[in-house]
Scaffold this motif. Structure first.
Motif, PDB file in Angstrom:
ATOM      1  N   VAL A 249       0.896  -1.155   0.000  1.00  0.00           N
ATOM      2  CA  VAL A 249       0.000   0.000   0.000  1.00  0.00           C
ATOM      3  C   VAL A 249       0.934   1.204   0.000  1.00  0.00           C
ATOM      4  O   VAL A 249       1.790   1.330   0.872  1.00  0.00           O
ATOM      5  CB  VAL A 249      -0.915   0.028   1.241  1.00  0.00           C
ATOM      6  N   GLN A 250       0.812   2.075  -0.982  1.00  0.00           N
ATOM      7  CA  GLN A 250       1.777   3.146  -1.175  1.00  0.00           C
ATOM      8  C   GLN A 250       2.014   3.944   0.102  1.00  0.00           C
ATOM      9  O   GLN A 250       1.066   4.376   0.770  1.00  0.00           O
ATOM     10  CB  GLN A 250       1.297   4.091  -2.285  1.00  0.00           C
ATOM     11  N   ASP A 251       3.329   4.120   0.447  1.00  0.00           N
ATOM     12  CA  ASP A 251       3.769   4.898   1.608  1.00  0.00           C
ATOM     13  C   ASP A 251       3.327   4.299   2.939  1.00  0.00           C
ATOM     14  O   ASP A 251       3.229   5.003   3.951  1.00  0.00           O
ATOM     15  CB  ASP A 251       3.263   6.348   1.515  1.00  0.00           C
ATOM     16  N   LEU A 252       3.081   2.981   2.931  1.00  0.00           N
ATOM     17  CA  LEU A 252       2.702   2.276   4.160  1.00  0.00           C
ATOM     18  C   LEU A 252       3.574   1.035   4.296  1.00  0.00           C
ATOM     19  O   LEU A 252       3.728   0.268   3.337  1.00  0.00           O
ATOM     20  CB  LEU A 252       1.225   1.875   4.110  1.00  0.00           C
ATOM     21  N   ASP A 253       4.190   0.849   5.444  1.00  0.00           N
ATOM     22  CA  ASP A 253       4.994  -0.349   5.729  1.00  0.00           C
ATOM     23  C   ASP A 253       4.192  -1.288   6.613  1.00  0.00           C
ATOM     24  O   ASP A 253       3.708  -0.885   7.678  1.00  0.00           O
ATOM     25  CB  ASP A 253       6.297   0.018   6.433  1.00  0.00           C
ATOM     26  N   ILE A 254       4.067  -2.536   6.175  1.00  0.00           N
ATOM     27  CA  ILE A 254       3.337  -3.555   6.932  1.00  0.00           C
ATOM     28  C   ILE A 254       4.300  -4.669   7.289  1.00  0.00           C
ATOM     29  O   ILE A 254       4.990  -5.206   6.415  1.00  0.00           O
ATOM     30  CB  ILE A 254       2.162  -4.126   6.108  1.00  0.00           C
TER      31      ILE A 254
END
Length: 486
Positions: A249-254
């Motif tokens: 998910v763009q600009d999200l780290d999971i």
């Protein structure tokens, strides 16, 4: 000092007391003014330094409301079950707000190998009777380990684990006994499809502890294959060679921690970090109010009692100095100004619910005395409905933060107004110290000169007294000088 300890002993006059009085009177005149000036200069320097410090603290508090800070996003994870973490998420300042359904199908893992049953009976078994070399490879990483003749299984374990080039191969020995014996176990931290650990050798005697045999002995047995992590984001499958999914998910780290239960997924909500902004706005207000208190303390005048003489309250270190009051006047002008680049209707601190009280301090008031909406109501409304407007007032191109930062820097930077003032005061204190040293030298010379003069006077008066006594004695011995009155 002349060293005369009994000045006046010849004449009987209180010359020592007289000299002491003269020296004290001269010292009070000469040194009193210098010492008073020193105290004033030191107090001023301390006051200017305190002003600089509290301005810096306010500047730092303002910077926490810069555009970058106000754009902070917060990722909130709703786990499928309580008391267990399945995923973690971190949003960058560029993340778009949204809610995402996350299903974890598989965790990434490295490969695992173990030796054949009965390849070794104990940890003290010899690995090889001749020298050789093992090469460990996984993905694009590799390192070598030299195996010396008669090295034991346990010695090899320690040597691999302690190798400086080891990229994440963990070696253990499981002493199972019986028909299994002692097993050497390799576990690799390098995860992802196709990144299985490969252990090769240049000596067939080492086949039992290799994953690739060069001779006839059987190689190690693979118990776990290196694999990718697999998740589904709103039903869309994504893979990663590690347990971290960056920008799926763009600009999200999971980061995945565990496989989610069937039919029970995790949820990640990305939104503005309003709690952080509210905290920083309140810190900004508190810091400005601390500045107001400090300036008031520094600039207050000395107060006298009803008799017009008794001091009831000492003045501040910068009482009568125009610098701090000029600073505050200009700061109030900035804080009360309209930010041209902000949204119409939400372009001032007042429109955001931040006002000044009668003491010149900032507040978010709960009072509705002067309108239908309190400051708190306006602030909460902006925070919940017009978050971007707050960012424009504080962090825009010409927002309050940039204006305050530029203004305060002009005073606090090297070569700035306060810096120049501090250097001037330090130079004056240095000159004052030199003047004090010179005055003390003068007083030493003055006392010595005075003592020499009074020593001479004491000697002269003592001689005159002795002469007068001798004359009187001779006169009393003349016939008829004394009259018998009996």
């Amino acid at each position: 000092m002349s060293g005369v300890n009994f000045l006046g002993s010849a004449s009987g006059l209180p010359l020592e007391e007289l000299v002491t009085t003269f020296v004290k009177a001269e010292r009070d005149v000469k040194l009193g003014r210098i010492n008073t000036q020193k105290k004033t200069l030191e107090a001023s320097l301390s006051g200017v330094s305190r002003l600089k410090s509290v301005l810096s603290a306010f500047q730092d508090a303002a910077k926490k409301l810069s555009g970058e800070s106000l754009n902070t996003r917060k990722a909130t994870v709703i786990q499928p079950t309580d008391n267990k973490t399945y995923i973690e998420a971190t949003a960058s300042n560029r993340s778009a707000a949204g809610s995402f359904d996350i299903k974890v199908n598989q965790l990434a893992s490295g490969s695992r190998f173990e030796t054949q049953d009965q390849a070794f009976s104990s940890a003290n078994d010899v690995v090889s009777t001749t020298n050789g070399k093992l090469t460990f490879t996984a993905g694009n990483k590799s390192f070598d380990v030299d195996v010396t003749a008669d090295m034991t299984l346990n010695e090899l374990r320690r040597k691999i684990n302690e190798n400086s080039g080891n990229f994440g191969v963990n070696v253990n020995i499981v002493n199972a006994g019986g028909s299994v014996g002692s097993k050497l176990v390799f576990t690799s931290d390098i995860s992802g499809d196709g990144n299985d650990l490969v252990v090769s050798n240049n000596n067939a005697e080492l086949d039992k502890i290799s994953t690739v045999a060069t001779g006839s002995d059987p190689a190690m047995v693979q118990k776990q294959v290196a694999q990718n992590a697999i998740i589904e984001v709103d039903g869309i499958t994504a893979t990663s060679s590690s347990n971290v999914f960056s920008n799926v998910v763009q600009d999200l780290d999971i980061t995945v921690k565990a496989v989610t239960p069937e039919g029970n997924n995790a949820t990640v909500d990305v939104a503005y970090d309003k709690e952080s902004v509210e905290t920083n706005v309140k810190a900004f207000i508190d810091s400005y109010n601390a500045l107001v208190d400090q300036v008031n303390a520094l600039t207050k005048f000395r107060t006298l009692g009803s008799d017009g003489k008794t001091v009831t309250s000492e003045g501040g270190a910068l009482a009568g100095d125009s610098l701090p009051r000029n600073i505050m006047t200009q700061l109030r002008g900035i804080l009360g100004s309209n930010v041209d680049t902000a949204d119409s209707g939400l372009s001032t601190l007042y429109s955001l619910g931040i006002t000044m009280d009668k003491n010149g301090k900032l507040e978010i008031s709960t009072s509705t005395e002067f309108g239908s909406e309190s400051g708190k109501m306006r602030f909460d409304k902006a925070l919940n409905e017009n978050f971007d407007s707050i960012a424009k007032v504080f962090g825009g191109n010409n927002g309050l933060v940039s204006q305050l930062d530029s203004f305060i820097s002009d005073f606090n930077k090297g070569g700035g107004i306060i810096d120049v003032r501090e250097k001037s005061l330090k130079k004056q204190i240095e000159d004052n110290t030199k003047a004090l040293d010179a005055a003390n030298r003068y007083m030493d010379n003055y006392e010595q000169t005075l003592r020499k003069q009074y020593v001479a006077l004491d000697s002269l008066l003592g001689g005159m007294q002795r002469t007068a006594s001798a004359v009187t004695s001779q006169l009393t011995n003349l016939p008829g000088f004394n009259t018998n009155k009996s």
